[in-house]
Design an enzyme around this catalytic site. Structure first.
Site, PDB file in Angstrom:
ATOM      1  CB  SER A 142      51.932  58.997  27.412  1.00 25.72           C
ATOM      2  OG  SER A 142      52.164  60.320  26.985  1.00 25.72           O
ATOM      3  CE  LYS A 214      54.198  56.860  25.713  1.00 33.00           C
ATOM      4  NZ  LYS A 214      55.534  57.037  25.329  1.00 33.00           N
ATOM      5  CG  HIS A 217      50.891  59.323  22.775  1.00 34.48           C
ATOM      6  ND1 HIS A 217      52.167  59.694  23.147  1.00 34.48           N
ATOM      7  CD2 HIS A 217      50.061  60.180  23.432  1.00 34.48           C
ATOM      8  CE1 HIS A 217      52.104  60.720  23.976  1.00 34.48           C
ATOM      9  NE2 HIS A 217      50.833  61.025  24.177  1.00 34.48           N
ATOM     10  CG  ASN A 218      55.815  58.518  22.031  1.00 36.02           C
ATOM     11  OD1 ASN A 218      54.831  58.587  22.743  1.00 36.02           O
ATOM     12  ND2 ASN A 218      57.008  58.233  22.514  1.00 36.02           N
ATOM     13  CD  GLU A 221      55.370  63.397  22.709  1.00 38.49           C
ATOM     14  OE1 GLU A 221      54.692  62.524  23.283  1.00 38.49           O
ATOM     15  OE2 GLU A 221      56.573  63.583  22.958  1.00 38.49           O
TER      16      GLU A 221
END
Ligand code: 2AM
Length: 514
Positions: A142, A214, A217-218, A221
């Site tokens: 990232s 990940k 995480h997105n 986001e």
């Protein structure tokens, strides 16, 4: 045959791949590179020679066999190719690359998928490759193009023993944070590779754990971005503020507890003038069409939350907000037909409302992260991982898109209490929500009264109020289920796990006195 000289190989020379190679070369590693289309490799090597001082350490290959043989054993080969697989049974370019590599590899070689692959596919690939003696990693990367070039946040999942081989390179190329403050070092802005500090990478867990984290995480986001957009929309609609004026507000917020990469770039975007406006008066953002795209990781996060039964409503709301933005033509028609509130009061107290919006943003953000971490906590049971949330929050502090001062507090919270049930119960965050909630409610109610959409603020508040409710109306809901489907119910006055049923309509039931 020449002695293998390269420390690592990389396949897939799109921008992220190229930048990771340069990052590795900057840190002294010799990197072999290969791309399906050889012309891309040639162009990259030519560009390196012209622009990059460390380019002598990058070696291009036209043949996959030669590429593989140029790498020291156990080989480490990372690839960044477009992945499309969602279901465990889907096959895509990642599988095609693995199939081409397999006959050329030796047992113990390590192959790393650095793309945004779905964790289900990563679990399946690891299962297929382990019996053949290959170590397969799914490593989320990232930080976008700049992150890849100068220090991303890296989330590797795979064999723990093989991680030792990969660790020195991953730690060298990852973003680094100051161990005292948790702030990322930004030496790259001075053209110097970052060598000091705590690296933003850690072994996340086995097989698909890295790609899963990940993905979450997105998902975070998505909600982080949506919350900022709602703050912008409220200031624009309720207070009539211009982009330039809002930029100053965001800059101020960025100097406090909201300090983050996303607030920083928002500040920049809002002060940008429209390059298409010759007079230089119009703001850039006002010229951008209000429809948002998406690539799927936010949707995967939300769909997985539904699958695992985790109430990540604010995260899902951020995905739906993009979907709603995408039906621009329908919205334009509806805007002329559907009415908003009649009696909109004039908004007074601009400074106070801006402050309230800031608090609403902060409180909602806490809920969003709480949801993301709840989801990871459930996923580790589902997929047999052992996740360390202190370490995960720690590697989100630098390099990645959601990097923020706030993540130091999350790191502290999970380091202090690794079994923390919900982020909102940590003393620091509990206090922060307590302090901000009056303003948060004010913003949500004002938005509802005035007919301004702020779905993420609203659903985060509903999550907060739902989570802190000892009693919810599910007693009625379960009664309804028992009525039409004999789904049974538990009683408040009996131990959990004892189920009852009423034969509806029950002739013996007491009648209402009407
Ligand atoms: P290309 O330059 O030959 O298209 C991002 O799209 C990267 O993935 C590119 O480097 C692209 O190579 C590579 N890629 C996409 N599909 C691939 C495949 N089936 N095999 C190998 N590389 C692939």
């Amino acid at each position: 045959m020449a002695t293998p000289a390269s420390d690592i190989g990389l396949i897939g020379l799109a921008v992220m791949g190229q930048n990771l190679v340069l990052n590795m070369a900057d840190h002294g590693y010799t990197v072999s590179v290969y791309n399906r289309t050889t012309a891309t490799t040639d162009d990259f090597i030519a560009r390196c020679k012209e622009e990059e001082p460390s380019a002598e350490r990058v070696i291009g290959f036209a043949e996959l066999k030669d590429f593989v043989q140029s790498i020291k054993r156990p080989r480490k080969i990372v690839f960044l190719v477009q992945s499309k697989a969602v279901l465990p049974t889907d096959r895509d370019a990642v599988d095609a690359v693995i199939a081409q590599l397999e006959p050329l590899l030796d047992k113990g070689d390590i192959i790393i998928d650095g793309g945004n692959s779905n964790w289900n596919a990563t679990i399946r690939r690891e299962k297929e490759l382990a019996p053949k003696g290959f170590k397969f990693f799914g490593s989320g990367v990232s930080g976008g193009e700049l992150g890849a070039r100068f220090g991303p946040s890296l989330m590797p999942g795979g064999d723990k023993a093989a991680w030792k081989e990969l660790k020195p390179i991953w730690e060298a190329i990852a973003a680094k944070v100051d161990p005292k403050t948790g702030k990322p070092f930004e030496d790259y802005k001075k053209g110097v590779p970052i060598t000091k500090g705590v690296p933003c990478t850690t072994h996340i867990g086995s097989d698909g754990a890295g790609h899963y984290v990940k993905m979450v995480h997105n998902g975070i986001e998505y909600i982080d971005m949506q919350l900022i957009c709602e703050a912008y929309q409220l200031m624009k609609t309720l207070l009539g503020m211009s982009a330039g004026e809002m930029s100053k507000v965001f800059a101020e917020w960025n100097s406090g507890e909201l300090d983050s990469f996303l607030i920083e770039i928002t500040t920049d975007i809002l002060q940008q003038k429209d390059p298409a406006d010759k007079k230089g008066k119009k703001w850039f953002v006002d010229g951008v069409l209000d429809t948002a795209g998406q690539k799927g990781t936010g949707k995967w996060t939300s769909a997985n939350a539904l699958d695992l039964g985790i109430p990540a409503n604010a995260m899902a709301e951020a995905v739906f907000a993009r979907c709603l933005s995408a039906i621009k033509d329908e919205r334009v028609v509806a805007s002329k037909k559907l009415k908003g509130p009649k009696d909109t009061k004039k908004i007074t107290g601009k400074k106070k409302l801006i402050e309230a919006i800031r608090d609403a943003l902060y409180c909602s953000k806490i809920c969003a992260y709480a949801q993301g971490f709840q989801l990871m906590a459930e996923a580790q049971n589902e997929y047999n991982w052992k996740l360390d949330f202190g370490k995960i929050a720690g590697i989100f502090r630098g390099g990645c898109i959601i990097r923020a001062r706030f993540l130091q507090k999350i790191t502290d919270a999970y380091t202090k209490d690794p079994k923390l049930q919900n982020l909102m119960l940590d003393p620091y965050f509990k206090k922060a929500i307590n302090k901000g909630q009056t303003n948060w409610r004010k913003v949500v109610s004002t938005a509802a009264e005035q007919g301004v959409p702020c779905p993420a603020f609203m659903s985060a508040l509903s999550y907060y109020d739902g989570y802190r409710s000892a009693v919810l109306p599910a007693n009625l809901l379960q009664s309804q289920r028992d009525y039409f489907g004999a789904h049974t119910y538990e009683r408040v006055d009996k131990p959990r796990g004892k189920f009852f049923h009423v034969d509806w309509p029950d002739p013996k039931r007491p009648q209402l006195n009407m």
